[in-house]
Design an enzyme around this catalytic site. Structure first.
Site, PDB file in Angstrom:
ATOM      1  N   LYS A  90       0.875  -1.186   0.000  1.00  0.00           N
ATOM      2  CA  LYS A  90       0.000   0.000   0.000  1.00  0.00           C
ATOM      3  C   LYS A  90       0.900   1.220   0.000  1.00  0.00           C
ATOM      4  O   LYS A  90       1.847   1.315   0.777  1.00  0.00           O
ATOM      5  CB  LYS A  90      -0.867  -0.031   1.275  1.00  0.00           C
ATOM      6  CG  LYS A  90      -1.840   1.104   1.382  1.00  0.00           C
ATOM      7  CD  LYS A  90      -3.211   0.711   0.872  1.00  0.00           C
ATOM      8  CE  LYS A  90      -4.085   1.891   0.520  1.00  0.00           C
ATOM      9  NZ  LYS A  90      -3.846   2.515  -0.786  1.00  0.00           N
ATOM     10  N   GLN A 111       7.394   3.778   3.790  1.00  0.00           N
ATOM     11  CA  GLN A 111       5.995   3.366   3.846  1.00  0.00           C
ATOM     12  C   GLN A 111       5.812   2.075   4.666  1.00  0.00           C
ATOM     13  O   GLN A 111       4.774   1.894   5.307  1.00  0.00           O
ATOM     14  CB  GLN A 111       5.477   3.173   2.421  1.00  0.00           C
ATOM     15  CG  GLN A 111       3.981   3.153   2.287  1.00  0.00           C
ATOM     16  CD  GLN A 111       3.360   4.552   2.204  1.00  0.00           C
ATOM     17  OE1 GLN A 111       3.884   5.405   1.513  1.00  0.00           O
ATOM     18  NE2 GLN A 111       2.276   4.771   2.911  1.00  0.00           N
ATOM     19  N   LYS A 126       5.341   1.841  -3.149  1.00  0.00           N
ATOM     20  CA  LYS A 126       5.211   3.203  -3.688  1.00  0.00           C
ATOM     21  C   LYS A 126       5.434   3.141  -5.185  1.00  0.00           C
ATOM     22  O   LYS A 126       6.103   2.231  -5.685  1.00  0.00           O
ATOM     23  CB  LYS A 126       6.267   4.106  -3.044  1.00  0.00           C
ATOM     24  CG  LYS A 126       6.002   5.583  -3.204  1.00  0.00           C
ATOM     25  CD  LYS A 126       5.029   6.110  -2.166  1.00  0.00           C
ATOM     26  CE  LYS A 126       4.653   7.543  -2.426  1.00  0.00           C
ATOM     27  NZ  LYS A 126       3.844   8.131  -1.358  1.00  0.00           N
ATOM     28  N   ASP A 166      -0.629  10.709  -4.397  1.00  0.00           N
ATOM     29  CA  ASP A 166       0.537  11.358  -3.781  1.00  0.00           C
ATOM     30  C   ASP A 166       0.726  12.665  -4.548  1.00  0.00           C
ATOM     31  O   ASP A 166      -0.211  13.104  -5.240  1.00  0.00           O
ATOM     32  CB  ASP A 166       1.793  10.465  -3.867  1.00  0.00           C
ATOM     33  CG  ASP A 166       2.959  11.005  -3.041  1.00  0.00           C
ATOM     34  OD1 ASP A 166       2.841  11.046  -1.809  1.00  0.00           O
ATOM     35  OD2 ASP A 166       3.986  11.403  -3.618  1.00  0.00           O
ATOM     36  N   SER A 376      -6.899   5.432   3.805  1.00  0.00           N
ATOM     37  CA  SER A 376      -6.942   4.575   2.613  1.00  0.00           C
ATOM     38  C   SER A 376      -7.263   3.136   3.019  1.00  0.00           C
ATOM     39  O   SER A 376      -8.018   2.439   2.343  1.00  0.00           O
ATOM     40  CB  SER A 376      -5.593   4.588   1.887  1.00  0.00           C
ATOM     41  OG  SER A 376      -5.434   5.786   1.187  1.00  0.00           O
TER      42      SER A 376
HETATM   43  P1  NDP Z   1       0.306  17.902  -3.823  1.00  0.00           P
HETATM   44  O1  NDP Z   1       0.783  17.609  -5.185  1.00  0.00           O
HETATM   45  O2  NDP Z   1      -1.142  18.079  -3.583  1.00  0.00           O
HETATM   46  O3  NDP Z   1       1.021  19.220  -3.267  1.00  0.00           O
HETATM   47  C1  NDP Z   1       2.411  19.306  -3.171  1.00  0.00           C
HETATM   48  C2  NDP Z   1       2.789  20.707  -2.721  1.00  0.00           C
HETATM   49  O4  NDP Z   1       4.193  20.755  -2.538  1.00  0.00           O
HETATM   50  C3  NDP Z   1       2.460  21.759  -3.760  1.00  0.00           C
HETATM   51  O5  NDP Z   1       2.228  22.968  -3.094  1.00  0.00           O
HETATM   52  C4  NDP Z   1       3.751  21.819  -4.556  1.00  0.00           C
HETATM   53  O6  NDP Z   1       3.952  23.040  -5.235  1.00  0.00           O
HETATM   54  C5  NDP Z   1       4.782  21.642  -3.480  1.00  0.00           C
HETATM   55  N1  NDP Z   1       5.989  21.016  -4.054  1.00  0.00           N
HETATM   56  C6  NDP Z   1       6.082  19.847  -4.734  1.00  0.00           C
HETATM   57  N2  NDP Z   1       7.335  19.600  -5.110  1.00  0.00           N
HETATM   58  C7  NDP Z   1       8.063  20.649  -4.666  1.00  0.00           C
HETATM   59  C8  NDP Z   1       9.417  20.997  -4.743  1.00  0.00           C
HETATM   60  N3  NDP Z   1      10.307  20.182  -5.361  1.00  0.00           N
HETATM   61  N4  NDP Z   1       9.799  22.149  -4.140  1.00  0.00           N
HETATM   62  C9  NDP Z   1       8.902  22.952  -3.498  1.00  0.00           C
HETATM   63  N5  NDP Z   1       7.597  22.665  -3.398  1.00  0.00           N
HETATM   64  C10 NDP Z   1       7.191  21.549  -3.971  1.00  0.00           C
HETATM   65  O7  NDP Z   1       0.918  16.769  -2.887  1.00  0.00           O
HETATM   66  P2  NDP Z   1       0.466  16.315  -1.436  1.00  0.00           P
HETATM   67  O8  NDP Z   1      -0.012  17.493  -0.662  1.00  0.00           O
HETATM   68  O9  NDP Z   1      -0.403  15.143  -1.583  1.00  0.00           O
HETATM   69  O10 NDP Z   1       1.846  15.780  -0.843  1.00  0.00           O
HETATM   70  C11 NDP Z   1       2.765  16.624  -0.143  1.00  0.00           C
HETATM   71  C12 NDP Z   1       3.736  15.767   0.632  1.00  0.00           C
HETATM   72  O11 NDP Z   1       3.017  14.961   1.572  1.00  0.00           O
HETATM   73  C13 NDP Z   1       4.573  14.777  -0.182  1.00  0.00           C
HETATM   74  O12 NDP Z   1       5.828  14.606   0.434  1.00  0.00           O
HETATM   75  C14 NDP Z   1       3.770  13.489  -0.077  1.00  0.00           C
HETATM   76  O13 NDP Z   1       4.584  12.357  -0.286  1.00  0.00           O
HETATM   77  C15 NDP Z   1       3.334  13.592   1.370  1.00  0.00           C
HETATM   78  N6  NDP Z   1       2.182  12.773   1.726  1.00  0.00           N
HETATM   79  C16 NDP Z   1       0.991  12.929   1.085  1.00  0.00           C
HETATM   80  C17 NDP Z   1      -0.083  12.177   1.467  1.00  0.00           C
HETATM   81  C18 NDP Z   1      -1.440  12.391   0.889  1.00  0.00           C
HETATM   82  O14 NDP Z   1      -2.378  11.752   1.363  1.00  0.00           O
HETATM   83  N7  NDP Z   1      -1.619  13.242  -0.096  1.00  0.00           N
HETATM   84  C19 NDP Z   1       0.038  11.124   2.496  1.00  0.00           C
HETATM   85  C20 NDP Z   1       1.311  11.114   3.166  1.00  0.00           C
HETATM   86  C21 NDP Z   1       2.341  11.891   2.753  1.00  0.00           C
HETATM   87  P3  NDP Z   1       3.686  23.113  -6.813  1.00  0.00           P
HETATM   88  O15 NDP Z   1       2.203  23.188  -6.954  1.00  0.00           O
HETATM   89  O16 NDP Z   1       4.400  24.339  -7.254  1.00  0.00           O
HETATM   90  O17 NDP Z   1       4.289  21.854  -7.395  1.00  0.00           O
END
Ligand code: NDP
Length: 444
Positions: A90, A111, A126, A166, A376
Site C-alpha cells: 500500500k 511506507q 510506492k 501522492d 486509505s
Molecule cells: P500535492 O501535489 O497536492 O502538493 C504538493 C505541494 O508541494 C504543492 O504545493 C507543490 O507546489 C509543493 N511542491 C512539490 N514539489 C516541490 C518541490 N520540489 N519544491 C517545493 N515545493 C514543492 O501533494 P500532497 O499534498 O499530496 O503531498 C505533499 C507531501 O506529503 C509529499 O511529500 C507526499 O509524499 C506527502 N504525503 C501525502 C499524502 C497524501 O495523502 N496526499 C500522504 C502522506 C504523505 P507546486 O504546486 O508548485 O508543485
C-alpha cells in the site's frame, strides 16, 4: 563495524546514485540501533536487515501516450513493492518530473514502517512516474493515466497491491486509472484508494493526511503540557496535505500564517484563507501568486522563506528535504516549540538532529502523516464490506488512529531510553511488528 553500519554501507554500494534512498535507510536503521544491538545475533543469522532494505520487487516500465498535438510522448513508470509481511502493498503514486527509482524506493521503504505504525494490516509500496500533470489538458492526463495502468494493472489488485494518490495524483488521476483497470480486468474491486465518493471512495480521505497531522500534533502538545489553541503555525506547500492541515489547525484554534508552492510563498497575518487556497489550487490549478489578488493584505514572496517567519509550530507539507539545517536554526532562534512533518522526509537529517538537540518536539512524517494511508486502509475495509461509513465515523476512527500512533511511538522511545525522541520511537514501533511478522513467515 556494527551490523547497522555494515548494512548501510551495503545499501550505498548496491544502490549507487540513489541519495534519497540512502538517506531514508540511514535514518531508519540508525534509530533502530538499540533494538538491533539487543537482538544482533538473531537478526544477523536471519539477515533481517539485508532483507528489509531490499524490495520484494521493483517494476519499471515505458508509458507512451499521445499529446494534444498528436505527438507521442514517453514517460517512465515505477512501482516498488517493498514489503508485504503484514498486508498487501500500500502506498501512493507520485507524478512529478523529479521522480526516479531512488525517490520511489525511499518512499516505499518509509511506507513499510508508516503503515505498520497505523496498526492496520497494510504492507509498504510506492510508485509513480516522471510525468508532470501540471500544464497538461484533461485529455492528456487521461491518455497518460490510461497508458500507465495498462501496464501496471498486471501487478496490482485488492489483495495484492493497492496504490493511492501522492504528489500530482489526485482524485482525477485515480478516477482515470480506476476506470482503465476496470475496463481491462473486468472486475470492480478496491484496487486503488482515493477514489471519488460515487464509486467506492471514503469520506475524509481527501482531508485525512492534513487532519491526521493536526490530530497527532495536538496529542503530542497535550502530552507535553501544551495546548494548540492560540498558537501561530507556519505551513509549507499548498497541495492536498497543506490545505487540510491549515483547515484543521484553524478548527483547533491555531492560526496558520503561511503557505507555499515550488515558486514562492505567501504570508497572511490574518490567517491563510482556506477557501481561497482551495479555489486557486483545487479548482483553477493555478499558482500561489494568485492568492494576493483575493487577499490584498497578504504578501507574496518569490523563492523559499516560510521557515523565517516567527512561529510556535512548523508543519512542512510540501516535499522531501525542504527544511534544512539553516532553517532549523532560525526556527529555534524564533522560539518554535514543535515541528511535525506532513510531507515525507521534508527535514534533512542534520536539521532533525538540531531540532531534537534544542528541545523542539519533533514528529516524523512516518507517524505524523500516516493519517492518509490509514484512511486509505479504511477505504479498503469499506470496499470489502461494500458499505460506506459516515464522515463522523471515519473522522473518529482517524483521530483514534493518530492518537494511538503518538502513544505507540512515545512508549517505544521510552522503552529504549530515548524518552521524547519520536524519531527513534516511530521507527522502532513500526519495525518491531514487521520484523516479528517476517521472522514468523520464514525466509522470503
Ligand atoms: P500535492 O501535489 O497536492 O502538493 C504538493 C505541494 O508541494 C504543492 O504545493 C507543490 O507546489 C509543493 N511542491 C512539490 N514539489 C516541490 C518541490 N520540489 N519544491 C517545493 N515545493 C514543492 O501533494 P500532497 O499534498 O499530496 O503531498 C505533499 C507531501 O506529503 C509529499 O511529500 C507526499 O509524499 C506527502 N504525503 C501525502 C499524502 C497524501 O495523502 N496526499 C500522504 C502522506 C504523505 P507546486 O504546486 O508548485 O508543485
Amino acid at each position: 563495524m556494527g551490523y547497522v553500519d555494515e548494512v548501510i554501507e551495503l545499501v550505498i554500494k548496491k544502490n549507487p546514485a540513489e541519495p534519497e534512498f540512502h538517506q531514508a535507510v540511514k535514518e531508519v536503521l540508525e534509530s533502530l540501533r538499540p533494538v538491533v544491538d539487543a537482538n544482533e545475533e538473531k537478526f544477523r543469522r536471519e539477515a533481517l536487515l539485508e532483507r528489509i532494505v531490499e524490495p520484494d520487487r521493483q517494476i519499471k516500465f515505458r508509458v507512451p501516450w499521445v499529446d494534444d498535438k498528436g505527438q507521442v510522448q514517453v514517460n517512465t513508470g515505477y512501482r516498488v513493492q517493498f514489503n508485504n509481511s503484514i498486508g498487501p502493498y500500500k502506498g501512493g503514486l507520485r507524478l512529478h518530473p523529479s521522480v526516479n527509482l531512488g525517490i520511489i524506493k525511499f518512499l516505499g521503504f518509509e511506507q513499510i514502517f508508516k503503515n505498520s505504525l497505523t496498526g492496520l494490516p497494510i504492507g509498504g509500496g510506492k510508485g509513480g512516474s516522471d510525468f508532470d500533470p501540471k500544464g497538461k489538458s484533461d485529455r492528456e492526463v487521461l491518455a497518460f493515466c490510461t497508458s500507465f495502468i495498462t501496464e501496471l494493472y498486471k501487478y496490482i489488485g485488492a489483495d495484492v497491491d493497492v496504490p493511492a494518490g501522492d504528489i500530482g495524483t489526485g482524485a482525477r488521476e485515480i478516477g482515470y486509472m480506476f476506470g482503465q483497470f476496470k475496463k481491462i480486468k473486468g472486475t470492480y474491486e478496491g484496487v486503488l484508494t482515493g477514489k471519488g465518493l460515487t464509486y467506492g471512495g471514503s469520506l475524509v480521505r481527501t482531508e485525512a493526511t492534513g487532519y491526521g497531522l493536526l490530530y497527532l500534533t495536538e496529542e503530542m502538545l497535550k502530552c507535553n503540557g501544551l495546548d494548540i489553541a492560540g498558537k501561530t503555525v507556519v505551513v509549507s506547500g499548498s497541495g492536498n496535505v497543506a490545505i487540510y492541515a491549515i483547515q484543521k489547525a484553524h478548527q483547533l484554534g491555531a492560526k496558520v500564517v503561511t503557505a507555499s508552492d515550488s515558486n514562492g510563498w505567501v504570508y497572511d497575518a490574518d490567517g491563510i484563507d482556506v477557501e481561497t487556497l482551495k479555489e486557486i489550487k483545487e479548482v483553477k490549478r493555478a499558482r500561489l501568486t494568485e492568492y494576493v489578488k483575493y487577499r490584498p493584505k497578504a504578501e507574496y514572496h518569490e523563492g523559499r522563506g516560510v521557515w523565517n517567519v516567527k512561529c510556535d509550530i512548523a508543519l512542512p507539507c510540501a516535499t522531501q528535504n525542504e527544511l534544512l539545517l539553516e532553517d532549523a536554526k532560525v526556527l529555534v532562534e524564533n522560539g518554535c516549540i514543535a515541528v511535525a512533518e506532513g510531507a515525507n522526509m521534508p527535514t534533512t537529517l542534520d536539521a532533525t538532529e538540531y531540532l531534537l538537540a534544542n528541545g523542539v518536539l519533533f514528529a516524523p512524517g512516518k507517524a505524523a502523516n500516516a493519517g492518509g494511508v490509514a484512511t486509505s486502509a479504511l477505504e479498503m475495509s469499506q470496499n470489502s464490506e461494500r458499505l460506506s461509513w459516515t464522515f463522523e465515523e471515519v473522522d473518529a476512527k482517524l483521530k483514534q488512529i493518530m492518537v494511538n500512533i503518538f502513544h505507540n511511538m512515545s512508549n517505544a522511545a521510552e522503552r529504549y531510553n530515548a524518552k521524547g525522541n519520536y524519531v527513534v520511537g516511530a521507527n522502532i514501533a513500526g519495525f518491531e511488528k514487521v520484523a516479528t511478522a517476517m521472522i514468523a513467515q520464514g525466509i522470503w
